[in-house]
Enzyme design. Sequence first.
Site, short mmCIF file in Angstrom:
data_model
loop_
_atom_site.label_atom_id
_atom_site.label_comp_id
_atom_site.label_asym_id
_atom_site.label_seq_id
_atom_site.Cartn_x
_atom_site.Cartn_y
_atom_site.Cartn_z
N LYS A 46 -10.93 10.87 3.73
CA LYS A 46 -10.24 11.59 2.66
C LYS A 46 -10.39 10.92 1.29
CE LYS A 46 -5.73 11.39 2.75
NZ LYS A 46 -4.80 10.98 1.70
N ARG A 99 3.77 16.63 0.75
CA ARG A 99 3.90 16.16 2.12
C ARG A 99 4.72 17.11 2.98
NH1 ARG A 99 2.99 10.42 2.47
NH2 ARG A 99 3.70 10.48 4.61
N ARG A 154 -13.34 -0.92 14.08
CA ARG A 154 -13.31 -1.67 12.82
C ARG A 154 -12.85 -3.11 13.05
NH1 ARG A 154 -10.32 1.66 8.34
NH2 ARG A 154 -8.42 1.01 9.36
N ARG A 182 -7.54 -5.76 13.49
CA ARG A 182 -6.15 -5.73 13.04
C ARG A 182 -5.29 -5.02 14.08
NH1 ARG A 182 -7.50 -4.47 6.92
NH2 ARG A 182 -8.30 -2.57 7.83
N ARG A 233 -0.16 6.89 15.17
CA ARG A 233 -0.12 7.35 13.77
C ARG A 233 -0.65 8.78 13.64
NH1 ARG A 233 -1.95 2.27 12.57
NH2 ARG A 233 -4.03 2.95 12.00
#
Length: 221
Positions: free
Chosen positions: A21, A96, A133, A165, A176
Amino acid sequence: MGSSNDSQVRLIVFGRQGAGKGTQASRLAQNHGIPHISTGDMLREAVREGTDFGKRAKEYMDAGQLLPDDVMLGLVSERLSRPDTSRGWLLDGFPRTAGQAEDLQGLVADGGITLAINLEVPEDVVVDRISSRRVCESCGTIYSVGDPSADSGKCAKCGGTVVQRDDDTEDAVRARLATYNEQTAPLLGWFEAQGLLANVDGVGSPDEVATRVGAAVDERL
Ligand SMILES: [Zn+2]
């Protein structure tokens, strides 16, 4: 559609984390000579500067809550009235909620919102992108599994330790995404009902996706 009475381009970009995005929003804004307005960046900046607004915003953010609609609308309204928006704007991170979308549409009543772009990337693709990642703990360089630095755990740039992470594990990413889907589905439904939604395939190279996004916007101008 081409029904706008003025020449402003008013865009909104949606996409789950890992959908590209930010990259697409920046390119699109640049192509149209309009500012890329990220409300997340604006809030973080206000918090960092410790303004009254920033202090208030921090309380909500610390509690994991969205800021009230009227507060967000005030922030966005002020930003959209600045001179750099004379040719239009691109919003990233706002609205939102469907309520915020209605408020925004009311704010720009003359011509309204041009288009909301929803970057569609299948959940498994996003999970794969993020969970592969790796990041250097010392210099912050991002690597991907398959890169020697990621596989050896040693940063090619600085020799630091390269790790995954906690936020990037598959479970964390899926949690999420579930929250995002829950919060965003009604919002996308609102834009669709207004005939303002373009679903764009977000799978492919950044150039390929940018071409599709550009075509979707051009169709409305
Ligand atoms: Zn490093």
